[in-house]
Design an enzyme around this catalytic site. Structure first.
Site, PDB file in Angstrom:
ATOM      1  N   ASP A  69     -36.227 -46.346 -29.125  1.00  0.00           N
ATOM      2  CA  ASP A  69     -35.592 -46.478 -30.437  1.00  0.00           C
ATOM      3  C   ASP A  69     -36.670 -46.348 -31.506  1.00  0.00           C
ATOM      4  O   ASP A  69     -37.699 -45.696 -31.274  1.00  0.00           O
ATOM      5  CB  ASP A  69     -34.859 -47.820 -30.528  1.00  0.00           C
ATOM      6  CG  ASP A  69     -33.625 -47.757 -31.437  1.00  0.00           C
ATOM      7  OD1 ASP A  69     -33.806 -47.506 -32.645  1.00  0.00           O
ATOM      8  OD2 ASP A  69     -32.492 -47.947 -30.947  1.00  0.00           O
ATOM      9  N   HIS A  97     -33.271 -50.437 -37.087  1.00  0.00           N
ATOM     10  CA  HIS A  97     -32.307 -50.045 -36.055  1.00  0.00           C
ATOM     11  C   HIS A  97     -32.806 -50.472 -34.678  1.00  0.00           C
ATOM     12  O   HIS A  97     -32.048 -50.989 -33.861  1.00  0.00           O
ATOM     13  CB  HIS A  97     -32.084 -48.529 -36.101  1.00  0.00           C
ATOM     14  CG  HIS A  97     -31.034 -48.035 -35.157  1.00  0.00           C
ATOM     15  ND1 HIS A  97     -31.311 -47.689 -33.845  1.00  0.00           N
ATOM     16  CD2 HIS A  97     -29.710 -47.844 -35.324  1.00  0.00           C
ATOM     17  CE1 HIS A  97     -30.193 -47.293 -33.264  1.00  0.00           C
ATOM     18  NE2 HIS A  97     -29.208 -47.371 -34.129  1.00  0.00           N
ATOM     19  N   SER A 147     -24.304 -47.495 -31.265  1.00  0.00           N
ATOM     20  CA  SER A 147     -25.612 -48.157 -31.180  1.00  0.00           C
ATOM     21  C   SER A 147     -25.477 -49.587 -30.681  1.00  0.00           C
ATOM     22  O   SER A 147     -26.365 -50.100 -29.999  1.00  0.00           O
ATOM     23  CB  SER A 147     -26.293 -48.161 -32.548  1.00  0.00           C
ATOM     24  OG  SER A 147     -26.703 -46.876 -32.922  1.00  0.00           O
TER      25      SER A 147
END
Length: 703
Positions: free
Chosen positions: A293, A335, A525
């Site tokens: 990520d 994120h 996600s």
């Protein structure tokens, strides 16, 4: 005629002309008009719109120059006549990648002229002058400058193209790329280049042009894009990490008061909390997960207790390779932080969760997590960093990969998936998200890559009420304002759902850099780390049985992947929670504790999944064979390889919105369907009209 030829004289002819006529004709003319620059004293308002920068050469289009053709196409639209000069040049810059169209202004400042269409003859108040501007002679920076606070309807992610050049025979000396190209990385037989004047949408045009230029210089190489960019994942288009909105997104279930942070872990949903308790009670249980990520944000109270900082790795060019940290100001508000906490987050207190939840917040907090930063933003999917991270995960003994990103396929990506599968790693990747309103259809509504490969588990989305994370299942009577609520999960077509599995989203807890958490985690996600956590818990619980069956032996490690998937797929919630489960979820919705009760499958029952490389390359071969029969390949001039044009066409289906509906339903494993589709006149016409397609590809579509 391919948009890559210039009318500029060949260098040899130019030299001959200057040698013959320079002293007698051109020299005297230049001397006659050579004087001190007078631009600063010009009283008129001057606006220059040109095809290229002063140090560049423009190219031919089909009938006119590329700049003129862009003007012609734009002028056919009434909305164009409302644009001022900067807006008009921006619109042209959207239509071709190189050279960079030029905008230059100086002289009198006439407000009405600045605001008007630059080719309007009769401009009101044209005599009103409000000062003057000096000519700005500094070089124009590449790319448009868009603020982070753009309006929703103007969201555009601007990234430069990045290309991988793989030498067939490395050059004897270093290549000077020129000022429009940066070398990001250099190896014995490859270069990674950033094309500073080329937006990512036109990466294939740049790749074909660069390959042709290298061939002309006697250098043979494979040139291909390595990066795909998703505007649909931009900060302004999601609620992932929206620290200013800590509440649930009211359009999607649950709503405030219906559930508490942590609802997704309960027995009525993923069962991850119960499954974790069983694994904790299993002597010697352990498992290592690679988290691919944007990295983690140090200091967050819910970071995994077993976050392996010794093994952390950063694969982003020009960053510290030993530090996989993200930054709160990165544009996604972490994120990677949000997904790693959902994957294996540690204990949280009620003071950190609005008084709603206390306990472990991650799906598999018993797991060791190796953080791998493969991108500076979830917007970007770089298949080079993905492949390198996969190889690193293999070398470090990881058994699960969790990646909440998606992009366009490549042979490099496929090979990495194969290596992971053969090493016994369960790869879980987000199916992707799409948008149903707002800026338009951002991304196809289907499973993207690498999730679409059959050796990967594609994570799709199921909501609190077990219905699909899809606009058709929004709350009845909910208000819809243009905002992040327009994001929904992707699924389908049926041919890409055979290895899919759903996790829960939206309104899951999302670790934030402002509040410890917000309630509005969303997208696939959020679903992906839950599916990956379920796979990791199964491995930790059943390691001994899988070792006894030989699933850790060389040549048999793929059986471990299939055994884990068998347990997860057979135990998943299906028709008992949602009637049309197969269409949206593939194999159902995760039930982690139920999965732990499934015995390890016997070797005789396991079937090896098709190679990801052969799947991707098979599609490329089909399309490439189609091109080989077209007019372009009957010419004697050098052309890009048919497989490169085939790969470009398949990427185009995921780049140009006019193809999204087609890409969302086409069976990529069906050669008859693929060839029938690309052979249709209507399909050809769409390619010819696409501003994203290279001129080579357009010519390859012609009979």
């Amino acid at each position: 005629m391919r948009g890559l030829r210039s009318r500029k004289l060949p260098l040899k002819q130019e030299q001959d002309i200057m040698e013959t006529y320079g002293p007698t004709v051109y020299g005297p003319l230049q001397d006659q008009f050579r004087s001190t620059a007078q631009a600063a004293n010009v009283k008129a308002a001057v606006k220059l719109l040109a095809a290229c920068q002063d140090d560049q050469t423009t190219f031919d289009g089909e009938s006119n120059g590329v700049f003129t053709e862009s003007f012609i196409e734009l002028f056919r639209k009434a909305a164009t006549r409302k644009k001022n000069a900067p807006e008009l040049i921006d619109a042209i810059r959207e239509r071709y990648y190189y050279p960079r169209p030029n905008f230059f202004e100086y002289g009198a400042i006439i407000p009405s002229f600045d605001a008007a269409f630059p080719f309007q003859i009769d401009i009101p108040d044209a005599a009103v002058v409000k000062g003057s501007r000096k000519p700005d002679l500094k070089p124009t920076p590449a790319g448009r400058n868009l603020t982070k606070e753009e309006e929703w309807d103007e969201v555009k992610v601007k990234r430069n193209a990045q290309l991988l050049v793989t030498w067939k025979v490395p050059p004897a000396k270093d290549i000077d790329p020129g000022k429009d190209i940066d070398i990001l990385e250099k190896g014995a037989d490859y270069l990674v280049l950033e094309m500073k004047t080329t937006p990512h949408e036109h990466s294939w045009s740049a790749a074909h042009a660069l390959r042709q230029s290298l061939l002309a210089a006697g250098l043979e190489a494979v040139v291909e894009p390595i990066m795909s960019v998703s505007p649909a994942q931009d900060k302004r288009a999601t609620r992932e990490g929206d620290a200013n909105n800590p509440d649930y997104i009211r359009e999607w279930p649950p709503a405030m008061g219906e559930a508490a942070i942590g609802w997704h872990l309960g027995d009525a949903h993923s069962q991850l909390a119960k499954a974790t308790a069983e694994v904790r009670a299993t002597p010697g249980a352990h498992v290592r997960i690679a988290h691919l990520d944007t990295g983690y944000i140090a200091g967050h109270p819910a970071l995994p207790e077993n976050l392996d900082l010794q093994r952390q790795r950063n694969f982003v060019s020009k960053e510290n390779p030993d530090l996989a940290q993200d930054k709160p100001e990165s544009g996604q508000d972490g994120h990677g932080l949000g997904t790693v906490v959902l994957l294996a987050g540690g204990k949280v207190t009620k003071t950190q969760t609005f008084g709603e939840y206390e306990g472990y917040i991650g799906g598999a907090p018993v797991a060791t997590v190796v953080p791998c930063r493969i991108s500076e933003s979830v917007v970007i999917m770089n298949d080079r960093t993905f492949a390198e991270a996969i190889d690193y995960a293999i070398g470090e003994g990881c058994e699960v990969v969790s990646m909440s990103m998606a992009g366009k396929p490549s042979q490099r990506m496929a090979r990495a998936v194969n290596r992971a599968y053969e090493a016994g790693i369960v790869v879980v990747s987000a199916a992707s998200n799409c948008w149903y309103k707002g800026t338009g259809a951002l991304l196809p509504k289907c499973v993207l890559f690498p999730a679409a490969f059959e050796r990967v588990i594609a994570a799709t989305g199921a909501m609190y009420d077990h219905k699909p994370y899809d606009v058709d299942f929004l709350r009845e009577g909910s208000e819809r304002a243009i905002s992040t609520q327009y994001m929904q999960g992707s699924w389908g077509p049926a041919s890409r759902m055979t290895r899919a599995l759903a996790g829960y989203t939206p309104n899951t807890p999302w670790a934030s850099s402002v509040h410890p958490f917000v309630r509005s985690g969303g997208g696939t996600s959020s679903a992906t780390p839950q599916v990956a956590a379920t796979a990791a818990l199964y491995i930790a619980r059943h390691r001994n049985e899988m070792e006894q069956k030989g699933y850790y032996d060389e040549g048999k490690k793929w059986m471990k992947v299939e055994a884990v998937r068998h347990a997860l797929f057979t135990s998943a919630a299906k028709g008992n929670v949602f009637a049309d489960w197969k269409k949206y979820y593939g194999n159902g919705i995760i039930r982690a504790w139920d999965a732990l009760q499934v015995p390890v499958a016997e070797p005789s029952t396991l079937v090896q999944s098709p190679s990801a490389e052969s799947t991707w390359w098979g599609i490329v071969e089909i399309v490439g064979s189609f091109f080989k029969r077209r007019k372009l390949f009957r010419s004697t001039t050098p052309v890009p390889p048919e497989e490169a044009l085939a790969a470009e066409l398949l990427h185009l289906l995921q780049t140009d919105p006019q193809f999204y509906e087609l890409f969302s339903r086409i069976d990529l494993s069906n050669p008859v369907e693929i060839e029938a589709t690309i052979g249709q006149p209507g399909f050809r016409d769409k390619v010819l009209a696409s501003p994203y397609a290279s001129s080579w590809l357009k010519e390859a579509m012609m009979m």
